[in-house]
Design an enzyme around this catalytic site. Structure first.
Site, short mmCIF file in Angstrom:
data_model
loop_
_atom_site.label_atom_id
_atom_site.label_comp_id
_atom_site.label_asym_id
_atom_site.label_seq_id
_atom_site.Cartn_x
_atom_site.Cartn_y
_atom_site.Cartn_z
N TYR A 71 -2.13 -0.85 10.70
CA TYR A 71 -2.22 -0.94 9.28
C TYR A 71 -0.86 -0.53 8.84
CZ TYR A 71 -3.68 -1.25 4.49
OH TYR A 71 -3.93 -1.54 3.17
N SER A 128 1.03 -1.07 0.09
CA SER A 128 0.07 -0.10 0.12
C SER A 128 0.83 1.22 0.11
CB SER A 128 -0.95 -0.15 1.32
OG SER A 128 -1.56 1.29 1.50
#
Length: 342
Positions: free
Chosen positions: A211, A198
């Site tokens: 995350y 990501s």
């Protein structure tokens, strides 16, 4: 070799690498074939994993789909089988001229899709499922580490179990799957490992500490693995790091940047994200950030003072962009608890 001469050679090679990179921008490299190769995708039951499965199916790869949700994984498999049938029918409809002048039909590979219910956050589950894949399907040539989760809680409100779960699925699982399938790739000097990370593995924002940490870990793992393969001179094993901006899969529903900026940097369509990633994978591109602006953001984060980065975040509305998403998750959790308590 004289160190000055070696320095000259290294400088030349660095400059030549820039030239080759620029040439790839101007002339699109030819995509390699994955037809008939075993491609394993984790988190294939939905989102990007499902789209990766469909793209590899269109390129005649033999699919192995892993997901913790059996039903959604089977739904993806059904879509893959539909693509296989369409290709088989198309191949049967296209005649070719045989050696004796008579018409024949183009042969097609016996393509199949295999599904396995696997919790990649559990090491023993990964290793046992990997052994089943080797026995029932064969050795994996393309490994796409795609499975991911998000807790959706501020750090001090996030249960420890959810933090551990995020780290296990988003980061640790890459170790287990790679250890399971890399040995045969090394033996054959052939394979491709894809890490779907990501943009939050390259720079961070508030409210999603677990995350971001998991994605930073995945990026670090991937880069170190890539260097290890180079050091071992296993040039037949390729690696691709995929770092997309916010993708409109519903995973971060509610996430918002500044409304004046949002039209210029909207969430990515999942189909576009996967097509860009597929192009990178099939041309052996080491890394792909989508959109390209993410390269600039990563570079600026590396050279600017931290307070300057904070100022930019606040201007863009990126400093608290996850807060609406977290609020929605909290509200949904409270609603579920209220229903269960009735």
């Amino acid at each position: 070799m004289n160190i000055l001469l070696e320095l000259f050679v290294v400088t030349f090679r660095v400059l030549w690498a820039f030239v080759l990179a620029a040439a790839k921008w101007l002339v699109r490299p030819k995509e390699k074939s994955v037809a008939g190769q075993v491609c394993l995708i984790t988190g294939a039951g939905s989102g990007l994993g499902r789209l990766f499965a469909l793209e590899f199916a269109r390129r005649r790869a033999l699919l192995v789909l892993w997901d913790i949700n059996t039903q959604s994984n089977e739904e993806t498999a059904g879509m893959v089988r539909h693509i296989y049938r369409e290709m088989a029918e198309a191949a049967a409809a296209v005649p070719r001229v045989a050696g004796d002048g008579e018409k024949d039909v183009l042969p097609h590979c016996d393509l199949q899709v295999y599904t396995y219910t696997c919790d990649v956050g559990k090491r023993e589950n990964v290793y046992s499922t990997a052994e089943r894949v080797r026995n029932e399907v064969g050795e994996v040539s393309v490994l796409v580490n795609n499975a991911g989760v998000v807790s959706g809680h501020h750090l001090l409100e996030c249960p420890d179990e959810l933090i551990e779960r995020t780290m296990m699925v988003n980061c640790h699982a890459h170790f287990w799957t790679t250890k399971a399938f890399l040995p045969k790739m090394l033996e054959m000097n052939h394979g491709h490992i894809v890490t779907v990370a990501s943009s939050l593995g390259l720079f961070s924002t508030a409210g999603v500490e677990d995350y971001c940490a998991s994605k930073f870990g995945a990026v670090g793992f991937h880069e170190s693995l890539s260097h290890e393969l180079k050091a071992a001179e296993k040039d037949g094993i390729k690696t691709t790091l995929v770092c997309p901006y916010l993708v409109d899969t519903g995973m971060f529903r509610g996430c918002r940047i500044r409304k004046e900026i949002e039209p210029f940097l909207p969430p990515l369509k999942p189909e576009y994200c996967v097509k860009q990633a597929m192009r990178a994978i099939l041309t052996d591109q080491p890394m792909i950030c989508t959109p390209r602006l993410m390269y600039m953001v990563t570079f600026m984060k590396s050279i600017l003072p931290f307070e300057a980065v904070v100022c930019m975040y606040r201007f863009l509305g990126a400093d608290k962009c996850m807060y609406p998403f977290i609020a929605q998750r909290k509200q949904a959790t409270n609603n579920n608890e209220a229903k269960n308590g009735m």
